[in-house]
Design a protein around this motif. Structure first.
Motif, mmCIF file in Angstrom:
data_model
loop_
_atom_site.group_PDB
_atom_site.id
_atom_site.type_symbol
_atom_site.label_atom_id
_atom_site.label_comp_id
_atom_site.label_asym_id
_atom_site.label_seq_id
_atom_site.Cartn_x
_atom_site.Cartn_y
_atom_site.Cartn_z
ATOM 1 N N PRO A 59 -6.002 -12.974 9.576
ATOM 2 C CA PRO A 59 -7.120 -12.027 9.470
ATOM 3 C C PRO A 59 -6.607 -10.646 9.077
ATOM 4 O O PRO A 59 -5.539 -10.224 9.512
ATOM 5 N N ALA A 60 -7.353 -9.975 8.220
ATOM 6 C CA ALA A 60 -6.936 -8.662 7.722
ATOM 7 C C ALA A 60 -7.671 -7.580 8.510
ATOM 8 O O ALA A 60 -8.805 -7.234 8.217
ATOM 9 N N VAL A 61 -7.003 -7.064 9.535
ATOM 10 C CA VAL A 61 -7.563 -5.994 10.346
ATOM 11 C C VAL A 61 -7.061 -4.671 9.775
ATOM 12 O O VAL A 61 -5.855 -4.478 9.641
ATOM 13 N N PRO A 62 -7.952 -3.748 9.413
ATOM 14 C CA PRO A 62 -7.482 -2.461 8.892
ATOM 15 C C PRO A 62 -6.655 -1.721 9.939
ATOM 16 O O PRO A 62 -7.014 -1.672 11.114
ATOM 17 N N MET A 63 -5.506 -1.171 9.507
ATOM 18 C CA MET A 63 -4.623 -0.434 10.415
ATOM 19 C C MET A 63 -3.878 0.647 9.667
ATOM 20 O O MET A 63 -3.832 0.651 8.432
ATOM 21 N N ASP A 66 1.689 3.394 10.728
ATOM 22 C CA ASP A 66 2.451 3.341 11.984
ATOM 23 C C ASP A 66 2.157 2.060 12.766
ATOM 24 O O ASP A 66 3.062 1.448 13.332
ATOM 25 N N GLU A 67 0.884 1.648 12.789
ATOM 26 C CA GLU A 67 0.536 0.399 13.465
ATOM 27 C C GLU A 67 1.173 -0.799 12.763
ATOM 28 O O GLU A 67 1.645 -1.732 13.410
ATOM 29 N N ALA A 68 1.212 -0.766 11.438
ATOM 30 C CA ALA A 68 1.832 -1.852 10.682
ATOM 31 C C ALA A 68 3.333 -1.920 10.949
ATOM 32 O O ALA A 68 3.894 -3.009 11.087
ATOM 33 N N LEU A 69 3.992 -0.765 11.035
ATOM 34 C CA LEU A 69 5.429 -0.747 11.337
ATOM 35 C C LEU A 69 5.700 -1.324 12.725
ATOM 36 O O LEU A 69 6.644 -2.097 12.910
ATOM 37 N N SER A 70 4.880 -0.963 13.702
ATOM 38 C CA SER A 70 5.096 -1.498 15.048
ATOM 39 C C SER A 70 4.823 -3.004 15.085
ATOM 40 O O SER A 70 5.537 -3.749 15.760
ATOM 41 N N ASN A 71 3.824 -3.475 14.346
ATOM 42 C CA ASN A 71 3.565 -4.920 14.276
ATOM 43 C C ASN A 71 4.699 -5.650 13.578
ATOM 44 O O ASN A 71 5.053 -6.768 13.965
ATOM 45 N N ASP A 84 -4.750 -1.285 4.550
ATOM 46 C CA ASP A 84 -4.619 0.141 4.854
ATOM 47 C C ASP A 84 -5.972 0.690 5.302
ATOM 48 O O ASP A 84 -6.986 0.512 4.631
ATOM 49 N N LYS A 85 -5.980 1.351 6.453
ATOM 50 C CA LYS A 85 -7.229 1.866 7.012
ATOM 51 C C LYS A 85 -7.796 2.992 6.155
ATOM 52 O O LYS A 85 -9.008 3.117 6.001
ATOM 53 N N ASP A 86 -6.923 3.790 5.527
ATOM 54 C CA ASP A 86 -7.382 4.932 4.728
ATOM 55 C C ASP A 86 -8.012 4.501 3.407
ATOM 56 O O ASP A 86 -9.078 4.968 3.036
ATOM 57 N N SER A 87 -7.346 3.604 2.693
ATOM 58 C CA SER A 87 -7.828 3.225 1.364
ATOM 59 C C SER A 87 -8.627 1.926 1.354
ATOM 60 O O SER A 87 -9.373 1.661 0.407
ATOM 61 N N GLY A 88 -8.445 1.072 2.358
ATOM 62 C CA GLY A 88 -9.124 -0.211 2.381
ATOM 63 C C GLY A 88 -8.495 -1.252 1.472
ATOM 64 O O GLY A 88 -9.061 -2.324 1.260
#
Length: 108
Positions: A59-63, A66-71, A84-88
């Motif tokens: 599933p593609a959850v917008p993040m 920093d959240e992607a790096l921690s994941n 990407d949460k900013d650009s979608g």
């Protein structure tokens, strides 16, 4: 043991490398009646540079980045694809040499 190890190296490296299945031409006239050409062609791989052997969907959850790096660190992989949460748009964070990170974003 030393002789077996040397034989293994000799067979699989250098000029004495055995011919691959793709390089060996199949003589269709010499095939037994029980084997069809379709079954033989299934055994021989495609000529392409690579093939997909596994496919996953997540599933593609917008993040955020920093959240992607921690994941990425949590799963222990060298890259992580996310929305990407900013650009979608899809983006990828990846681990570079010397503990640096890189980011690839798709232009929209």
């Amino acid at each position: 043991r030393f002789r077996n190890a040397a034989d293994r190296r000799r067979i699989h490296h250098g000029r004495r490398n055995p011919a691959s299945i793709q390089a060996v031409a199949v003589d269709h006239a010499a095939l037994p009646d029980t084997m069809s050409i379709g079954r033989i062609s299934d055994l021989i791989e495609d000529d392409g540079p690579g093939r997909i052997v596994r496919e996953k969907q997540h599933p593609a959850v917008p993040m955020t980045v920093d959240e992607a790096l921690s994941n990425m660190e949590l799963v222990g992989h060298d890259f992580y694809m996310f929305m990407d949460k900013d650009s979608g748009l899809p983006a990828v964070v990846y681990r570079r040499h010397a503990y640096d990170y890189g980011l690839i974003r798709l232009a929209g």
